[in-house]
Enzyme design. Structure first.
Site, PDB file in Angstrom:
ATOM      1  N   GLN A 160      38.836 -43.092  16.555  1.00  0.00           N
ATOM      2  CA  GLN A 160      38.157 -43.155  15.264  1.00  0.00           C
ATOM      3  C   GLN A 160      37.639 -44.553  14.930  1.00  0.00           C
ATOM      4  O   GLN A 160      36.970 -44.735  13.912  1.00  0.00           O
ATOM      5  CB  GLN A 160      39.125 -42.696  14.164  1.00  0.00           C
ATOM      6  CG  GLN A 160      39.625 -41.281  14.348  1.00  0.00           C
ATOM      7  CD  GLN A 160      40.869 -40.998  13.530  1.00  0.00           C
ATOM      8  OE1 GLN A 160      41.300 -41.788  12.693  1.00  0.00           O
ATOM      9  NE2 GLN A 160      41.484 -39.849  13.782  1.00  0.00           N
ATOM     10  N   HIS A 198      43.400 -43.806  12.634  1.00  0.00           N
ATOM     11  CA  HIS A 198      43.791 -44.325  11.323  1.00  0.00           C
ATOM     12  C   HIS A 198      43.517 -45.818  11.147  1.00  0.00           C
ATOM     13  O   HIS A 198      44.430 -46.643  11.077  1.00  0.00           O
ATOM     14  CB  HIS A 198      45.255 -44.010  11.026  1.00  0.00           C
ATOM     15  CG  HIS A 198      45.597 -42.565  11.212  1.00  0.00           C
ATOM     16  ND1 HIS A 198      46.876 -42.098  11.297  1.00  0.00           N
ATOM     17  CD2 HIS A 198      44.797 -41.466  11.341  1.00  0.00           C
ATOM     18  CE1 HIS A 198      46.867 -40.791  11.465  1.00  0.00           C
ATOM     19  NE2 HIS A 198      45.602 -40.385  11.501  1.00  0.00           N
ATOM     20  N   GLU A 221      44.463 -36.470   0.080  1.00  0.00           N
ATOM     21  CA  GLU A 221      44.766 -36.870  -1.298  1.00  0.00           C
ATOM     22  C   GLU A 221      43.628 -37.623  -1.971  1.00  0.00           C
ATOM     23  O   GLU A 221      42.887 -38.364  -1.330  1.00  0.00           O
ATOM     24  CB  GLU A 221      45.999 -37.777  -1.304  1.00  0.00           C
ATOM     25  CG  GLU A 221      47.265 -37.109  -0.810  1.00  0.00           C
ATOM     26  CD  GLU A 221      48.457 -38.046  -0.764  1.00  0.00           C
ATOM     27  OE1 GLU A 221      49.560 -37.587  -0.441  1.00  0.00           O
ATOM     28  OE2 GLU A 221      48.278 -39.263  -1.063  1.00  0.00           O
ATOM     29  N   TYR A 274      50.557 -30.694  12.887  1.00  0.00           N
ATOM     30  CA  TYR A 274      49.439 -30.014  13.524  1.00  0.00           C
ATOM     31  C   TYR A 274      49.899 -28.879  14.444  1.00  0.00           C
ATOM     32  O   TYR A 274      49.155 -27.944  14.689  1.00  0.00           O
ATOM     33  CB  TYR A 274      48.589 -31.001  14.326  1.00  0.00           C
ATOM     34  CG  TYR A 274      47.787 -31.937  13.458  1.00  0.00           C
ATOM     35  CD1 TYR A 274      46.606 -31.519  12.868  1.00  0.00           C
ATOM     36  CD2 TYR A 274      48.215 -33.240  13.224  1.00  0.00           C
ATOM     37  CE1 TYR A 274      45.877 -32.371  12.065  1.00  0.00           C
ATOM     38  CE2 TYR A 274      47.488 -34.100  12.429  1.00  0.00           C
ATOM     39  CZ  TYR A 274      46.317 -33.664  11.844  1.00  0.00           C
ATOM     40  OH  TYR A 274      45.598 -34.504  11.048  1.00  0.00           O
TER      41      TYR A 274
END
Length: 504
Positions: free
Chosen positions: A212, A283, A374, A395
């Site tokens: 990512q 992340h 969130e 997951y």
């Protein structure tokens, strides 16, 4: 996908617990798709093993409530209604499973299931509800190109199309003359004029695209016309030939020679020590926000480290606050704690959206694992609980933790959770131009959800309303309300930029 399993003993003033963590090295874009960096956690202090949530629901609930929540078997009513999908039912659903509903002949499961297993059942029900409601209602639909919403009718038009060669466009912002600047995760920063890529900016810092990570946020300083500063976040490669990288933020200026742009005068705004660089591909956080008072907020993801987030002296899972030159504000909550001087809040997993509203409140949207993304109001010194509490499950369809703090745990709760996960991404606030009745509303994107939500916060600081405006056009990577008042979206798959404009 290479995997490694290891045990870490987490000690963060919250008690000791064993956590089993799986890395996702080599996963090229896992947000909301397949990210195994959650931790398996057990009820009553032991590691959870051998529990598959779907089988658990089918074996214990399906005979009465239906395998898909449709009801019927014992005269039960359907769970698949919009009203029952509301987040206000999270705790009542949990309590009903744990304590039973005697008047309806439903037994209690509190003695045979852990709290984690009971919460996982609620998550499974939410997934069934979402699947049924989406199949029934779809998403926003246009009639003759016009979408209708509660306050405004709008159209969606393409601003930068595929042939311009964007590759995973991550973030966008504008120069005062109206030109757009766009980051591409593989490492290119481009200048766009009238929908065309005018030039690629040379001289930007080297970044590494791992999972990512890569070239991520871009933020033009509000006083750019005076100071010329532009801020970038990116994954800096690890030093000394080591594998991996870590989020870093710099600022610099653009020097133009005709249409060609060059990055100059670079200064470091935020970075961390090499010991925190990692080969993990997940992340990174990365969002940058100015508060208009000389400070910059920066979201930093937990990089798959889980309980290390709860140590305020690590950079993982934090919202940082620095002065615009990168120095430490004296009024930061941990300014006197070595290693935590720049920390504003902690307990985050992967803050992918960060925005300051018109009242000066800071908001973030962040990824949980499977379910439970969130929307949080970011308040000085607060702890948001990851990974001790979460609305998610693992997951692999096993229980994780429960969403609510236990006595003695002082965690700040979200005002909204996406359940199932939408893979929360870009976030911005509307200032009212072009769409005056949206003034002050938050606009939140989702990657896996391929959606854009308009969110209104009430005077009490809680969720007042939520409305989906876009669905199914692509993975919504960034959301920006432009200087013209239109709502711009950077979409991945396809790699284009679109905008919401008023319907005439």
């Amino acid at each position: 996908m290479a995997k490694s399993i290891y045990l870490i003993l987490a000690l963060a003033g919250l008690g000791a617990s064993w956590a089993c963590v799986g890395s996702t090295e080599g996963n090229q874009d896992s947000e909301g798709l397949h990210d195994n960096s959650s931790i398996s956690s057990a009820g009553k202090g032991q590691q959870q093993r051998g529990v598959n949530v779907t089988r658990l629901y089918n074996d214990t609930c399906g005979k009465c409530h239906g395998m898909n929540g449709e009801g019927g078997g014992a005269g039960t009513k359907t769970l698949l209604t919009q009203e029952k999908f509301d987040q206000k039912h999270d705790k009542p659903f949990f309590d009903a499973i744990k304590n039973g509903v005697i008047d309806m002949g439903m037994e209690s499961y509190g003695e045979t299931m852990s709290d984690q297993e009971i919460w996982a059942m609620v998550v499974h029900i939410r997934e069934l509800q979402y699947k049924a409601l989406r199949a029934e209602n779809g998403g926003p639909k246009a009639t003759n190109g016009v979408y209708k919403s509660k306050y405004h009718d709008y159209k969606i038009e393409t601003v930068v199309d595929r042939e311009q060669g964007l590759r995973t466009p991550w973030a966008l912002d504008w120069l005062p003359d109206g030109r757009m600047i766009v980051t591409n995760r593989p490492g290119k920063l481009v200048v766009v004029k009238d929908g065309k890529v005018q030039s690629e900016v040379s001289g930007i810092p080297d970044s590494v695209e791992i999972g990512q990570g890569g070239l991520m946020d871009v933020a033009v300083h509000p006083d750019y016309a005076k100071n010329g500063w532009i801020y970038l976040s990116y994954t800096e490669p690890a030093g000394a030939g080591a594998r991996g990288g870590m989020t870093k933020v710099v600022r610099g200026k653009l020097s133009f020679d005709g249409a060609q742009a060059k990055w100059v005068s670079q200064q470091t705004i935020w970075e961390t020590e090499q010991q925190y660089y990692s080969g993990s591909g997940v992340h990174f956080g990365c969002k940058i926000v100015f508060d208009g008072k000389g400070h910059v907020f920066i979201g930093v993801g937990e990089r798959g480290t889980n309980m290390r987030v709860q140590d305020i002296t690590t950079p993982y899972g934090k919202v940082m606050r620095v002065n615009e030159d990168g120095s430490v504000p004296k009024d930061n909550p941990f300014a006197s704690t070595k290693g935590a001087e720049k920390v504003w809040t902690t307990g985050h997993r992967n803050p992918q959206g960060l925005a300051l509203d018109l009242e000066g409140r800071l908001w973030d949207t962040e990824h949980a694992p499977r379910g439970g993304d969130e929307l949080n109001q970011i308040v000085k010194g607060e702890n948001y609980g990851w990974p001790v509490i979460s609305f998610a499950i693992n997951y692999n369809d096993s229980p994780f933790v429960t969403p609510w703090p236990k006595p003695g745990q002082n965690f700040k709760m979200p005002i909204f959770r996406w359940l199932p996960s939408n893979a929360a991404s870009g976030l911005d606030v509307h200032k009212g131009q072009a769409f005056p009745q949206w003034k002050g509303d938050l606009f939140a994107g989702g990657l896996a959800g391929q959606d854009l939500d308009r969110i209104r916060i009430g005077k009490d600081g809680q969720l007042a309303e939520r409305e989906e405006l876009v669905w199914g056009m692509g993975r919504v990577r960034d959301v920006m309300c432009g200087p013209d008042g239109y709502v711009y979206l950077a979409l991945n798959q396809p790699d284009i930029i679109v905008r919401l404009v008023p319907a005439k």
